[in-house]
Every structure is written in C-alpha cells, then in structure tokens.
Write an enzyme that holds these catalytic residues in place. Sequence first.
Site: not given
Lengths: 598, 598
Positions: B440-442, B297
């Site tokens: 992406h990545e949440g 993140r």
Amino acid sequence: MAPIISQRDVEFMVYEFFNCEALTQRERYAEHNRETFDATIDIARRIAEDQFLPIQMKLDMNQPTFDGERVHMIPELKVALDTVVESGLGASTADFELGGMQLPNVVASAAYAYLSAAGSTALGFIGLTNANANLISEHGTPEQIEKWVVPMREGRFAGTMAMTEPSAGSGLADLTTSAVRDEDGNYRITGNKIFISGGDHELNDNIVHLVLARIKGAPAGIKGISLFIVPKYMVNEDGSLGDKNDVNLAGLWHKMGGRGHTSTTLAFGEDGGAVGYLVGEENKGLSYMFHMMNEARILVGTGAACTALTGYQYSLDYAKERPQGRLLSNKDPLSKPVNIIQHPDVRRMLLAQKAYSEGAFALCLYGSALYDDSQTAPTEAERSRASLLLDFLTPIIKTWPSEYGPKANDLAIQVMGGHGYMNEHPVEMFYRDNRLNPIHEGTTGIQSLDLLGRKVPMNQMAGYQATLTVMRDLAAEVATTFPKESADLLAAIEELDEVTMTLLKQMGEHPIDLVFANSVEYLEMFGNVVLAWIWLRQGAISQEALATESHEDEQNFYRGKLQAMKFFFEYQLIKNATSAKLLKSLNATTFEMQEAWF
Amino acid sequence: MAPIISQRDVEFMVYEFFNCEALTQRERYAEHNRETFDATIDIARRIAEDQFLPIQMKLDMNQPTFDGERVHMIPELKVALDTVVESGLGASTADFELGGMQLPNVVASAAYAYLSAAGSTALGFIGLTNANANLISEHGTPEQIEKWVVPMREGRFAGTMAMTEPSAGSGLADLTTSAVRDEDGNYRITGNKIFISGGDHELNDNIVHLVLARIKGAPAGIKGISLFIVPKYMVNEDGSLGDKNDVNLAGLWHKMGGRGHTSTTLAFGEDGGAVGYLVGEENKGLSYMFHMMNEARILVGTGAACTALTGYQYSLDYAKERPQGRLLSNKDPLSKPVNIIQHPDVRRMLLAQKAYSEGAFALCLYGSALYDDSQTAPTEAERSRASLLLDFLTPIIKTWPSEYGPKANDLAIQVMGGHGYMNEHPVEMFYRDNRLNPIHEGTTGIQSLDLLGRKVPMNQMAGYQATLTVMRDLAAEVATTFPKESADLLAAIEELDEVTMTLLKQMGEHPIDLVFANSVEYLEMFGNVVLAWIWLRQGAISQEALATESHEDEQNFYRGKLQAMKFFFEYQLIKNATSAKLLKSLNATTFEMQEAWF
C-alpha cells in the site's frame, strides 16, 4: 481460470526430464506403459479440479474445531479424500498384492502434484498415512503389516507420526514419553505429544499412531528411543475394532495456514497406559522413524514446490488479464492501459516464480526418481548409487523448495498488489500454507546441520562426491551448447568444493559451534548449485527439442524454460559469492554475539 | 513477558542518535524539555500496554463485519482509540492553538512506536486521520480548516484517503470518479473507490474522505485530477451534523492481516452525487494528495519497522527462556538442554532481526527528524537541505522497512519453530500485518520507479548528491574508529554511484523500459547503503559511549549495537555486489521474457 499447475510442465518432467517410459522395462513396472501413466495423472488432475479445488478456500476458513469430545470438520473433506482412495491413488506406489497400483514414485509424485497444489492441507492426511504404512511395511512383522498396513492401504485406517513433545521440540534426545512392558509382551505408553498432524478426526475408522518412546531403563539420549504402533482403537483378531485405546485428544492447535489439517496435542496413558506394539528392536526406534522422516522430508519439499507452482499459475493468469498503467516508454494518457504482465518488474516477479517453483518441482521429482532407482534400477551399482545420492540430497530436497516456495508465493501476492493481500483470492493462503514447510520435519537450521555435519563427511564423503560428479558431468556434456552456463556451473561447483574443504579443515582447528555458525548459508549455497544443475538440465533438453520442434506453442514452452534457466543463473546463482565469502572467512559475528548484548 | 519494544533503544534514538533535547532551543518547541518528551513517550507506552496490547490478537481474530447497514467491531477498539485522543497524543505534533501538543515529529514518532508496535491495526485509524488533517491544514481554506481539521484534531471526526479505483489500481492516471460543479459552487462526486482503509465505521461522529476525482472536461491523465473533501455526514454552519451525504459502503475486504482496520469499497453518488468541496485549485489534486501520501509513506515505513521491533522482542524473549537441544560441542545426553538463544543459528536469526528492525526504525525516525528540520531548522539553507533529503529518501524510507520488516517477522516465526506458526503466539500475526506494507501507498515496484525515474535526476541530482554527501561525511568522520566499516561504506557508495551513472547514461542509449527493468534491484541496493550508513552512525555513537560508560547493562547495550552494525555490513551490505553486477550489465533477462513463453 488459471490451471492448477501447468499440464505441459508435468508432461515435460515425466517424459522429457525423467524419461519415465523407460521405467516400464523394469520388472516391477512391466504392466505399465505411457497410457497407464497418463491415465493416472489425468485421474489425479480431475479429482484435484472437481473435489479439492472447490473446497480449498473453505477448508482454510473453516478450520477443525474440538468440542471437548469430537473434532468437527467440513464434510466435503471426507468426500474428497474418499474419492482419492476409491480411485486407487491412495496407494499408488504400493504393491499390486497390497491393493496398490505399483507405480514408479516419480509418476505417482507427478500425479499427486495436482492434488497437492489444489489441496495440500487435505492431502496431508493421505501423505502421512502412506508414509506410516511404508514404515511398517519395511520394519514391521508380517502380522503387523496384515493388521495395520492393509487397512491403511485400503483407506480404512489413517496413520500419523508422533515424535514432538512439549518440552523437547526438535531435541528428540530429550523426549520423555515412556513405555513399560506388560505381561502379554506389549507395552504401555505414557506421555504427551504435540503438533501431531491428523492426530484425531473421524475421517477414517481408526488412526495408527507411530510413537517414539523410551522403554523404562533404556539409555539416555537418542540411543534409548523405541518405536511403537499405538492405535486409537484396539483391533481384534478378526480385524474388527475393539475398545478405545488410552489415547486422548488434549486439544487442537490453530495455525497460520494448512488449516484443514488438524494439528493436535495427544495425551497417551492418562488412564493407565496406552497399549503399544514395538516395531522392530528396542532402542532402534529413531533409525526406523528416519525411514518415515526421510520420506516425509521429500513430501514436504514436494508440497512446498506444488504450492509455489499453483501460486505462480494463479498470479500469471491474473497478470495476463489485469490492465493497469502504461509502459514507461508510453506517455500518452489517452492510450489504453496495458495488462500488467507487460511491465518488466511484473515479468521479473513471474519469472522468479517460474524459476523457483519449476526448479523446486524438478528437484523433488528427482528425489522420487532416485528412490525408484534405489529399489528397481537394473544393477546393484546403480541402486546403491541412487541410494547414496538420495540420502545426501534429502536435506536439500526438503529445504530449498521449503525456503523458495514461500518466496514464490510472496511474489504471487506482490504481483496481484492489494488484491493479492485479500482472501478473496487464494495467494495469501498459499503463502500461509507454505510457511510451515521450513519448520516441520526438521527446520532449515536442523537440515543444515544434517547436511554439513552428517551427510557431507559420511562414508568418506561418498555422497558428496557422487553429487558433485553428477553435476560436473552435465556441465561437461553441455559445454558446447551452453558455454556460459556450463562454465558458471563448474565455477560454482568449485567454489562450493573450496568452501566445503575449508569448513572440514576448520572443524579440526576451531570450536565446532563456530564452524557450524553459518551452516544455513552453506545449505543455501549448496541448494543454489543443485538448482542451477537442475535448470541447466531443463535448458539442455529444451534447446535440443527446439532444434526439431516447429509448433509455436511448443517453441514458446521451451523458450520459457531457457529464459527461466538464464534467470536462475543470472539472478540467483550469483548470490553464492556472498555466502562463500562469509563461510570461507569463518565469519564469527553471530557466534560471538552474547545473550546479554541483545 | 517481552517488552513491546526496547525502551532503551527508544531512548538511544531520541537522545543519543537524534539529540532531541537540542530541539527545545527552537521557538516552536521552546515550551518542551526532556521531561515533557519523556512524559509523552511514557504515556504512549502505558496506553500501548494497557489498552492496545490486550486487544491486539482479539482484533485480529474478530475482523469487522458488515450487516448491509452497519460495520461492527469489537467495542474495545473505540475505548483504546478514545484513550489516545484523550491523552492528547492524537494530535501530538499539531499547533497548540489547534489543540495539539506541538511536539517535534521525531519525538512523536518515537512515542507512537509503542502504539504502532502494540496495535498497528488500531493505530491506522488515527494515523490516517492525522495525515488527512495535515493535508487540509496545508492546502485548505481557513473555513475548511475550521470545519474539518478542528474536529479531526479533537478526535470527533476521522479522515481517509480515497484514491484507488477498481479498474485503475496503482494507475491513478486512469481514475474515472467524476465531479460536476453544482449551482452553489460545490461539486457532485460519482464513482467507486476500493481498498479505502477506515472507509466506514462508527468510531467517530463523522468521516472526512479526501477523494481524487476528475472534473467534467478536465484533461486526461494525471493532469486532470482534482481533490475533494467528501464527508460521510454533511456539517451545518454551527458545526452540528446534518444529513448523510451520498457515500455508501458497498462492502468490506477481508485481508491477510491488519484485520482490525476496515478496508472498504465506497460508492459515491449512487443517489445523484455526493457533495464534495474542492481543495485548492482544480486539476492540482494529485500534487496535494502527494503531500498526504508522502506522509503516509513515512508512516508505512515506521509501522513496518515497529512491527519488526515487536516481533524481535517477542522471539528474543522466547529464545531466552525456551530450553531445547544442546550445543554441538556437547555430546553428553545427560546434560541439561540449553536455552535456544545459545544456538548460533538462533542467534543469527535474532541478530538479523535486530539489524533489520532497529536499523529500519532509525531510518524512519530520521525521516521524521528531517521533516522537523524542514519546518524549524534555524536557517533557510538547513531547512531546504532537510526538505531535499527527505524528498529524496522517501521511497527508501517507505520501502526498506516494508521489505525487511516482514523478513524480520519471518525470522521471528522461525526462531519459535512450530510455536511461531501457531496463533497462540502473535508472531505469525505480525508477519501477516506487515505483509501489506510493500503493497500500500505505492508498491515496491512503484517506489523504485519514483527513486530512479524522478528522485535521482530531479533538480540536477541535488537530492541524490546531498544524500551521498551526508553518507560520505560520516564515513570520513569515523575512519579512525572504524577503518573497515568506513572503507566498506565508501566503497559501497562509489559502487552505487557508478551504477547510477551507468543507468543514467543508458537512459539515453537504450529503450527506457529496459533500463528500468531492474529498478527494484537499484532501490534495494540504495537502501542497503543508506542502512549501512544508519548502522555506522549507531556504531559510532555506541563506540564513543562505551569509552566512558562503565555500567554493565549499558556496556551490553552498546556492544549489541556494535555487533548488529558488524552483522549489517558483513551479512547484508555485501549483497550489493550482485545487484551492482546485474544493473551495470543492463541485464535484459526479465525484459526479454515474452508473455507467450510463460
């Protein structure tokens, strides 16, 4: 599968918001009725579904190529465009006697919305051709109309607008393409033009370029610009094609989106001068071109709105069918995942798309309706008032949809997550297509100068005042039904008016470059007020319909409109407070920033 | 030519904002000094210029292809990545004894900024490999570290993270990939994973997938997820490669941007089960994966910031050299056009890019610095405070740059007008590359739930309070130098605190789904406050330096920082008022919207 755009919304616009049936009482539209309107819209929808939609992504992935001699495109494009022409839609608003359907612009725009949403790229060819033909119809001689407009209306010729030059860009005052009068009274044109959409292709027999150029000896700046018809192929007396004119494709541009529509660099006069025919009078070219450009600006706004509408429908469809995750209130891992439309944040992104896209669409159709009124309203007073409003609102009709259309498409991507980012789905293409709109036909910055610098002060602020009056009238009218929104809109109008008066006062007291430093904020602010008015009108119609409508689908439709209105007021209009603060304080932060400090 | 990113800004960050020289007093970095830091940054810059920049657009235009057996990429990519590995930068923060350079993260991130800005797509392969190696270093056995981490550090193996599944998406609780224990104590993995970046290629000898799967009989939901090392090729006792494991590339995704980085669908266990090695304990996989995900993140935020920085430099360079139009104050058409940087609206777009990108970059480096402190600060109290802050700020470090990076790139396009829309220039690519980051990545939505639902209440709000304290302390410290900004920041913190307390109170009184309906507004609001703090700190350092600095270039640099600070406060922070209003009133517009109304 998702609909291209909501059929119910189009119907709402045409018959409830604009009451187009009443237009059939005007002489020009006397042969029309609701059935002919519906039939036109229906034909457009079917062509969009059958011809445009299937090639939409293929056009994006196979942009035109240039082998040094010819431009190559996927063959399906010509088939699709020819279908439009054959259906009569190509000249839907033109006179019957010129082969047109003589439809009101607002109905034609509603029909075109399907084509635009399913193929804005493809439709670009037809849109520009129409705008070109409209300009020559207005300012050309009868011979020019016969020679160029008729074949354009029939779909045999295409049209372009050739303004931008490599070293001038948006600064039209500096264009250098030159025109020299030859013995036969015509002109020889020499110069280069860039970013000319549809500048070369073989979709039509001929291409009619409308070219801005400077006649030798003309004054400097915008007062020395003339307008010329410069065909790709010469046309003989009998209408048959003659030799190739001295116009050459120098290359194709490769764009982020809108890839099916060629963007070209054209070289005029590499071999002695391209033959050009003067339109109207010398040195008045820019004013004629603005006729076309104003139309093109409405088209840009409409295209942006339609691309937003279709992205909304696509992501809405996805959100209704894609199960993922659970509501926060449900901690049971054994329960079934919900469809993502159940997540409040996804609903926020869908509702924002609805508010932006349906609002922008209504605004653009309003522009078309004003154009109709300016031509065919019963009284001279009504006609000139419509002209006044349209002229004033054009920078907003061009810009607000162009700025918020891409924002809507951005949300469509986000609703779909990783899938939205992949080109297995069209939403990332919609974003790329839409991103051109804040740039072409006058950037957002240029529109903001037009609004604040020209449109607001023009004619003792007549257009400005007329616009505010229309909005205040509605607020007063619905004050009982919507006390909150009515009061909010009135307050927003007053705030805007205060800002306007402050800016006008500042123009006399401060450097003009400083007063205009936040002109984009002003345009944004004005746009939000106009859109709030558009939404309040949609809300008022919906509220009234709800009172008598008992069918559940219909109730749901109107409730959706009301909720989108609410969203617009509570999430969007309130943002004006920060713009007002910046503008009233004559914030100088950007003005004072020095080149060396970057 | 435009610099990739501003060298002076990187220097400002490393030595003035973070005072990295002081880190060399810590044991871990004792062998470093300003010269080794500078040398590292310099190597990165040169590799970025020589290897990454020349292939940046080529990678975009030649995305990887899959012939059913192998993935094909342009060969220059491997050359560029190998150069990074050979330079030692591939493992810049790893221990000396594992072949690393043992650099502070903040210095390594500053060096990587050049590589990321010149080739975020290319760098993705290395970033993921490092994050994977870091996870196994932390949670793996010594044998696992020897077998998998060492070759990753040496650049022989690559690493991925394999979480997302076709039918679960962000809803990890619903993942169905299964693991069955076999006789030799290992596991057999079966299932499909999608959107796996770098999931298959031949840039390295082997690929180490970190795969989330559910051991047969494990609890439902996130409490039954375990983590496995699943290599592409088996590795023998002596470290040589054995047979291919039962992992197959099922297909490549085609993305809007980031096209050099393969996005894959992987099929595990089509032929009986892929061999997997459990990491740590059963059913604790998600907590280990979060170790990698938190790092990823920060990387996402940093990548977004770097792409914003480079778009800013590119459009700045263009604006300084592109003549077009005249200032409004100049009506003389015979005067020379000015470079567009002279137009206030262009300066606005450049200053906004500077404020967004340099602010986002500073925030991300702050994340790296906190990580360093969490590992190597002199006292336990300092280390745990750094951990607390980093943990709390992660959703903001991930999201603010991911949201404002694309906005900056969007402005870079707009500054360049039509040219910005063409892929003859890289800015439209920067936008496309950057658009993945809010996903992406949440996604941003998920980060907002993490912030409001987990990070704020966690440990009796310790992380939340620590963050507010840091910001209040700075505001107090600079109250004399910047009375306005100090007061504005304090007011914004109080407003945020009020909103937070209101929301927490509402959680007990209203449906939880309603309270969280505007969580993205909360994240946005919090991010703006943190960025205001970041800018105030940059301003304070610059103001102090200006007092003693007499060199003109240096003065210009600091004045630019001060102006960007001013811009951030006056154009951005004020927007929080509208978010606060929405949040405090528990606005239910999106929550109440019904599926049937759309």
